[in-house]
Design a protein around this motif. Structure first.
Motif, PDB file in Angstrom:
ATOM      1  N   TRP A   1       0.939   1.064  -7.233  1.00 50.19           N
ATOM      2  CA  TRP A   1      -0.021   1.597  -6.273  1.00 50.19           C
ATOM      3  C   TRP A   1      -0.997   2.524  -6.988  1.00 50.19           C
ATOM      4  O   TRP A   1      -0.629   3.207  -7.944  1.00 50.19           O
ATOM      5  CB  TRP A   1       0.690   2.410  -5.196  1.00 50.19           C
TER       6      TRP A   1
ATOM      7  N   ALA B   1      -9.976   4.794  -4.313  1.00 47.86           N
ATOM      8  CA  ALA B   1     -10.126   3.794  -3.251  1.00 47.86           C
ATOM      9  C   ALA B   1     -10.977   2.636  -3.746  1.00 47.86           C
ATOM     10  O   ALA B   1     -10.652   1.460  -3.538  1.00 47.86           O
ATOM     11  CB  ALA B   1     -10.747   4.431  -2.017  1.00 47.86           C
TER      12      ALA B   1
ATOM     13  N   PRO C   1      -2.587  -2.147  -4.050  1.00 45.90           N
ATOM     14  CA  PRO C   1      -2.317  -1.270  -2.905  1.00 45.90           C
ATOM     15  C   PRO C   1      -2.774   0.155  -3.214  1.00 45.90           C
ATOM     16  O   PRO C   1      -2.797   0.578  -4.382  1.00 45.90           O
ATOM     17  CB  PRO C   1      -0.798  -1.366  -2.721  1.00 45.90           C
ATOM     18  N   TYR C   2      -3.124   0.894  -2.162  1.00 44.44           N
ATOM     19  CA  TYR C   2      -3.769   2.208  -2.331  1.00 44.44           C
ATOM     20  C   TYR C   2      -3.261   3.184  -1.275  1.00 44.44           C
ATOM     21  O   TYR C   2      -3.030   2.810  -0.128  1.00 44.44           O
ATOM     22  CB  TYR C   2      -5.289   2.033  -2.189  1.00 44.44           C
ATOM     23  N   VAL C   3      -3.102   4.451  -1.697  1.00 47.50           N
ATOM     24  CA  VAL C   3      -2.717   5.515  -0.769  1.00 47.50           C
ATOM     25  C   VAL C   3      -3.625   6.718  -0.973  1.00 47.50           C
ATOM     26  O   VAL C   3      -3.792   7.181  -2.112  1.00 47.50           O
ATOM     27  CB  VAL C   3      -1.253   5.955  -0.961  1.00 47.50           C
TER      28      VAL C   3
ATOM     29  N   LEU D   1     -10.178   5.152   3.337  1.00 44.47           N
ATOM     30  CA  LEU D   1      -9.497   3.919   3.745  1.00 44.47           C
ATOM     31  C   LEU D   1     -10.498   2.832   4.138  1.00 44.47           C
ATOM     32  O   LEU D   1     -10.279   1.650   3.851  1.00 44.47           O
ATOM     33  CB  LEU D   1      -8.535   4.206   4.898  1.00 44.47           C
TER      34      LEU D   1
ATOM     35  N   TYR E   1     -11.898   1.378   0.944  1.00 47.53           N
ATOM     36  CA  TYR E   1     -10.898   0.497   0.328  1.00 47.53           C
ATOM     37  C   TYR E   1     -10.832  -0.847   1.039  1.00 47.53           C
ATOM     38  O   TYR E   1     -10.889  -1.908   0.409  1.00 47.53           O
ATOM     39  CB  TYR E   1      -9.543   1.199   0.353  1.00 47.53           C
ATOM     40  N   ARG E   2     -10.739  -0.791   2.351  1.00 49.19           N
ATOM     41  CA  ARG E   2     -10.581  -2.039   3.117  1.00 49.19           C
ATOM     42  C   ARG E   2     -11.834  -2.911   3.059  1.00 49.19           C
ATOM     43  O   ARG E   2     -11.749  -4.142   2.932  1.00 49.19           O
ATOM     44  CB  ARG E   2     -10.231  -1.704   4.559  1.00 49.19           C
TER      45      ARG E   2
ATOM     46  N   THR F   1      -1.971  -0.294   2.556  1.00 48.34           N
ATOM     47  CA  THR F   1      -2.041   1.155   2.434  1.00 48.34           C
ATOM     48  C   THR F   1      -1.105   1.795   3.445  1.00 48.34           C
ATOM     49  O   THR F   1      -0.545   1.131   4.323  1.00 48.34           O
ATOM     50  CB  THR F   1      -3.483   1.651   2.653  1.00 48.34           C
TER      51      THR F   1
ATOM     52  N   VAL G   1      -2.548   2.070  10.122  1.00 48.55           N
ATOM     53  CA  VAL G   1      -1.482   1.824   9.148  1.00 48.55           C
ATOM     54  C   VAL G   1      -0.174   1.571   9.887  1.00 48.55           C
ATOM     55  O   VAL G   1       0.014   2.000  11.026  1.00 48.55           O
ATOM     56  CB  VAL G   1      -1.314   3.012   8.177  1.00 48.55           C
TER      57      VAL G   1
END
Length: 351
Positions: A179, A188, A197-199, A213, A216-217, A231, A319
């Motif tokens: 991640w 991101a 994957p990202y947090v 977010l 990122y998306r 995420t 999420v």
């Protein structure tokens, strides 16, 4: 998404109270991890921070090994390894070995921040660059190196006109889930570009989460490892039988964060009674407002209200997993090797 579909996970900084040594703090975290494992939490991540009197999470791979060995099914990982502090091969070797020992249970969360002060950053590499601008600027390259080195086939390293195969472990049969972590839009964008994957560190920043977010998306590029964005959300939480009790238990960590944000000397976490005395004696001008602003971004309350707030955050940010950082403190006389407030937070969220 129904409440039953929401996965819960745990973030642990291995906090050190005024009555604890490092061994006590680790013992308390192992108890917390066993609780999370027993209660069905999805994953348990450990942070990397250095030279901080109130945090014993200095070495995520060592702690991950301890936690994975003390638990049975929960995924265990880093939240995260600060990659500019380390040689990519060392990180790849550590996590390839952990994955070999605990296949299917290891996560490698990678961050770009130093996780400490500049002097300690320099010392981490014995002066050999430390967390210099070059190391930070090469972060995307370092991420690629870690990814490639952990593949079972390894990576070809061109040196003096010859190609040498470099593997993180001689016989890998599986690879940890990797991640990218961040508290700005940089990670991101990078995670989206690489299809990882990202947090976003919502528990630390509390602002900019929705924007990160969305970035990122909206810019995610599918990869062989991940076909669509993945995420989750991180949040600070203190839960007790009553809202009043939860507020008391959250206060020591709130004061720790206040000290960090205002440049005060950092010390081991005070007990609840000491924290209440400090507030009663009066905080410096402007600190009350900052304390309250931080508190509003945390989940602090009784079980019903806390669970509802977490579910609301999950729905708001789209999420299906929330990683809880249990921040409940302890009273004078608590067993130094235990953290009952943190354990109870996990128990009450799923009862």
């Amino acid at each position: 998404m129904s409440s039953s579909d929401l996965a819960l996970s745990v973030l642990d900084l291995v906090p050190v109270r005024a009555d604890q040594g490092s061994g006590d703090a680790i013992a308390a975290s192992l108890e917390l991890a066993r609780t999370a494992d027993r209660l069905g939490y999805t994953r348990y991540w450990l942070a990397e921070h250095h030279n901080m009197p109130a945090v014993a999470a200095t070495n995520p791979p060592v702690l991950i090994s301890m936690v994975a060995g003390a638990t049975e099914r929960i995924r265990v990982g880093s939240g995260g390894v600060m990659l500019p502090n380390h040689a990519p091969l060392v990180v790849a070797e550590q996590f390839a070995l952990l994955e070999a020992a605990y296949p299917g249970r290891i996560d490698l969360g990678i961050g770009r921040a130093p996780g400490t002060d500049p002097v300690t950053s320099w010392a981490l590499r014995h002066g050999a660059g430390g967390v210099s601008d070059e190391a930070v600027n090469r972060f995307p390259e370092y991420v690629d190196n870690v990814l490639a080195m952990m593949e079972p086939t390894g990576v070809g390293l061109d040196l003096r006109g010859r190609t040498h195969v470099l593997k993180a472990t001689p016989s890998a049969r599986s690879v940890p889930t990797i991640w990218l972590l961040g508290s700005s839009d940089y990670s991101a964008r990078l995670a989206a570009e690489k299809g990882m994957p990202y947090v976003f560190a919502h528990h630390f920043s509390g602002s900019g989460t929705a924007e990160a977010l969305e970035l990122y998306r909206s810019s995610f590029q599918p990869s062989p490892e991940l076909s669509e964005p993945r995420t989750f959300l991180t949040v600070n939480a203190a839960v007790a039988e009553t809202a009043e009790e939860a507020e008391r238990l959250a206060l020591p960590q709130l004061l720790q964060m206040l000290a960090l944000r205002t440049g005060q000397p950092l010390a081991p976490q005070p007990h609840v009674e000491e924290a209440e005395k400090r507030v009663a004696d009066g905080l410096p001008p402007g600190h009350d407002d900052l304390l309250e602003a931080m508190r509003r971004r945390w989940v602090v309350g009784d079980p019903g209200a806390a669970r509802a707030e977490i579910e609301g955050l999950a729905a708001s940010y789209g999420v299906d997993e929330v990683m809880v950082h249990p921040v409940a403190g302890a009273y004078v006389g608590t067993d130094p090797a235990a953290a009952p407030g943190r354990v109870r937070t996990l128990e009450l969220l799923v009862r």
